[in-house]
Design an enzyme around this catalytic site. Structure first.
Site, mmCIF file in Angstrom:
data_model
loop_
_atom_site.group_PDB
_atom_site.id
_atom_site.type_symbol
_atom_site.label_atom_id
_atom_site.label_comp_id
_atom_site.label_asym_id
_atom_site.label_seq_id
_atom_site.Cartn_x
_atom_site.Cartn_y
_atom_site.Cartn_z
ATOM 1 N N GLU A 163 31.988 27.045 44.879
ATOM 2 C CA GLU A 163 31.591 28.377 44.398
ATOM 3 C C GLU A 163 30.410 28.347 43.438
ATOM 4 O O GLU A 163 30.491 28.876 42.316
ATOM 5 C CB GLU A 163 32.818 29.057 43.763
ATOM 6 C CG GLU A 163 33.964 29.165 44.759
ATOM 7 C CD GLU A 163 35.274 29.681 44.174
ATOM 8 O OE1 GLU A 163 35.385 29.755 42.940
ATOM 9 O OE2 GLU A 163 36.180 30.007 44.968
ATOM 10 N N ASN A 204 31.481 24.760 49.058
ATOM 11 C CA ASN A 204 32.474 25.738 49.496
ATOM 12 C C ASN A 204 32.255 27.028 48.705
ATOM 13 O O ASN A 204 32.064 26.976 47.485
ATOM 14 C CB ASN A 204 33.853 25.135 49.181
ATOM 15 C CG ASN A 204 35.016 25.907 49.727
ATOM 16 O OD1 ASN A 204 35.037 26.244 50.912
ATOM 17 N ND2 ASN A 204 36.013 26.170 48.886
ATOM 18 N N HIS A 240 38.319 34.647 52.340
ATOM 19 C CA HIS A 240 39.334 35.526 51.738
ATOM 20 C C HIS A 240 38.925 36.955 52.078
ATOM 21 O O HIS A 240 38.030 37.516 51.441
ATOM 22 C CB HIS A 240 39.394 35.326 50.216
ATOM 23 C CG HIS A 240 39.876 33.972 49.826
ATOM 24 N ND1 HIS A 240 41.176 33.568 50.036
ATOM 25 C CD2 HIS A 240 39.244 32.920 49.248
ATOM 26 C CE1 HIS A 240 41.330 32.326 49.593
ATOM 27 N NE2 HIS A 240 40.169 31.906 49.124
ATOM 28 N N GLU A 268 39.732 28.633 53.577
ATOM 29 C CA GLU A 268 40.780 29.270 52.755
ATOM 30 C C GLU A 268 41.166 30.627 53.334
ATOM 31 O O GLU A 268 41.362 31.605 52.593
ATOM 32 C CB GLU A 268 40.286 29.448 51.310
ATOM 33 C CG GLU A 268 39.788 28.171 50.663
ATOM 34 C CD GLU A 268 39.386 28.326 49.195
ATOM 35 O OE1 GLU A 268 39.643 29.393 48.605
ATOM 36 O OE2 GLU A 268 38.807 27.376 48.648
ATOM 37 N N ASP A 270 42.615 33.957 54.365
ATOM 38 C CA ASP A 270 43.720 34.911 54.248
ATOM 39 C C ASP A 270 43.137 36.310 54.337
ATOM 40 O O ASP A 270 41.929 36.503 54.166
ATOM 41 C CB ASP A 270 44.591 34.709 52.989
ATOM 42 C CG ASP A 270 43.830 34.702 51.677
ATOM 43 O OD1 ASP A 270 42.748 35.312 51.586
ATOM 44 O OD2 ASP A 270 44.331 34.092 50.714
#
Ligand code: G3I
Length: 354
Positions: A163, A204, A240, A268, A270
């Protein structure tokens, strides 16, 4: 007469030989990861060592993890610097060791992902307080020589840098940026690669899954790093998403990076929905969510350099979403009773060999 006597048994054979849709479904491999393997991809999950203990109803969590998601494992928190190396001389190996042990007991390749080294969050105070570039580089070298070297045969990928960007595509403030300057990504990649050259190093980030200012900023950084020969092997799309709002140009954004020869896993995934009370979602929202899961998986299948999809936990009650984004939840493919949701079926459909 002769023709009919040959034709009828032949037709009967053809009818018997061509499997019905139901038979085809029954012939499909059992879990999501097994289906993904048929495409040369993996399906994985984030987990914690304590989730693996099986102390939930019937041990369902571990059964589902092993059946559906054991193509790739990421430690949700136990590989972060503040967890694994909280003070200069203290290492907490137990959590990551347990996750690695779970991967090792599989006869098949499990892509364990290290998460994460250079980050603005979950970094201990002794690092965040540093002001001297040589001291900070030496601390990263020490961390890499201990942590990356310990897992060099286990981690296929490492989120070497996590990030790093603001939403406008510029570099975010962190101890790394402040002390080492704009070149900190290259410096960090080189230090980590020197310690553990077998691990593929990734940057990432979230909100780079569409073609936007942030992903363009990431693209410029990736190009520059590759031009300078830095050991950068992949860009992780965290993924996300909010149901119904996932970027529709995710394939185009992925291709920006894969055109450079970089791998782009979904790291990741979701998809959160609005929830009331006890993480209750509407069936309409769950249908929209399912569609987003389908699109995410299909996007990976359609790009040769997307190695697979990791969900950020697969069981709603332990997802990070409700506690960190109140009013939102039910973000994973399994509900509170360990029952597969429409999102699970959508992933299966996307992965099925037609
Ligand atoms: O370890 C402490 C514990 O000592 C303390 O008693 C407890 C009390 O709240 O907190 C514990 O820390 C929690 C930590 O997870 C470890 O369990 C934090 O409160 C909690 O905020 C933290 O949340 C994690 C979050 O990262 C922190 O940034 C989530 O579980 C984790 O899912 C989330 O994962 C991140 C990825 O690493 C990076 N990308 C975004 C993603 C979602 O935010």
């Amino acid at each position: 007469m002769l023709a009919t006597s040959i034709l009828i048994p032949l037709l009967a054979t053809l009818v018997v030989a061509s499997p019905t849709k139901r038979q085809q479904q029954q012939q499909q491999p059992v879990g999501l990861n097994a289906l993904a393997k048929q495409h040369g991809k993996y399906i994985g999950t984030a987990t914690n060592s304590f989730n693996l203990l099986g102390n939930n109803p019937g041990g369902a969590y571990l059964d589902i993890l092993r059946r559906e998601f054991k193509g790739a494992l990421t430690a949700e928190n136990e590989g972060k610097w503040d967890a694994i190396h909280p003070t200069p001389d203290q290492y907490n190996w137990a959590g990551m060791d347990a996750i690695v042990a779970e991967a090792r007991q599989s006869p098949e390749k499990v892509f364990v992902r290290g998460h994460t080294f250079v980050w603005h969050a979950q970094t201990p105070a002794y690092i965040n307080q540093m002001t001297d570039p040589e001291q900070l580089k030496s601390a990263l070298r020490d961390h890499a020589m201990n942590v990356a070297v310990r897992y060099k045969n286990d981690w296929t990928y490492l989120d070497a840098i996590n990030e790093p960007l603001n939403e406008d595509g510029t570099l975010r403030d962190s101890v790394w940026h402040r002390v080492l300057g704009e070149d900190y990504l290259e410096i960090a990649l080189n230090i980590i690669h020197e310690a553990a050259p077998s691990i593929k190093l990734c940057i990432n980030d979230y909100n780079i899954e569409g073609v936007n200012a942030k992903s363009k900023g990431m693209l410029a950084i990736a190009k520059k790093l590759l031009e300078r020969g830095a050991p950068l092997h992949c860009i992780g799309f965290e993924s996300h998403f909010i149901a119904g709002s996932m970027p529709q140009d995710i394939a185009a954004s992925m291709q920006q990076f894969t055109d450079l020869g970089l791998e782009v896993p979904l790291t990741e995934l979701d998809v959160r929905v609005r929830v009331t009370g006890n993480d209750q979602a509407s069936s309409a929202d769950l249908a929209v969510q399912a569609n987003d899961y389908r699109t995410a998986v299909k996007t990976c299948l359609d790009n040769r350099l997307c190695p697979g999809v990791t969900v950020w936990q697969f069981y709603d009650p332990i997802s990070w979403i409700p506690s960190l984004t109140p009013g939102w939840g039910a973000a994973t493919p399994y509900d509170a009773n360990f029952l597969p949701k429409p999102a699970y079926e959508a992933m299966r459909e996307a992965l099925a060999i037609q």
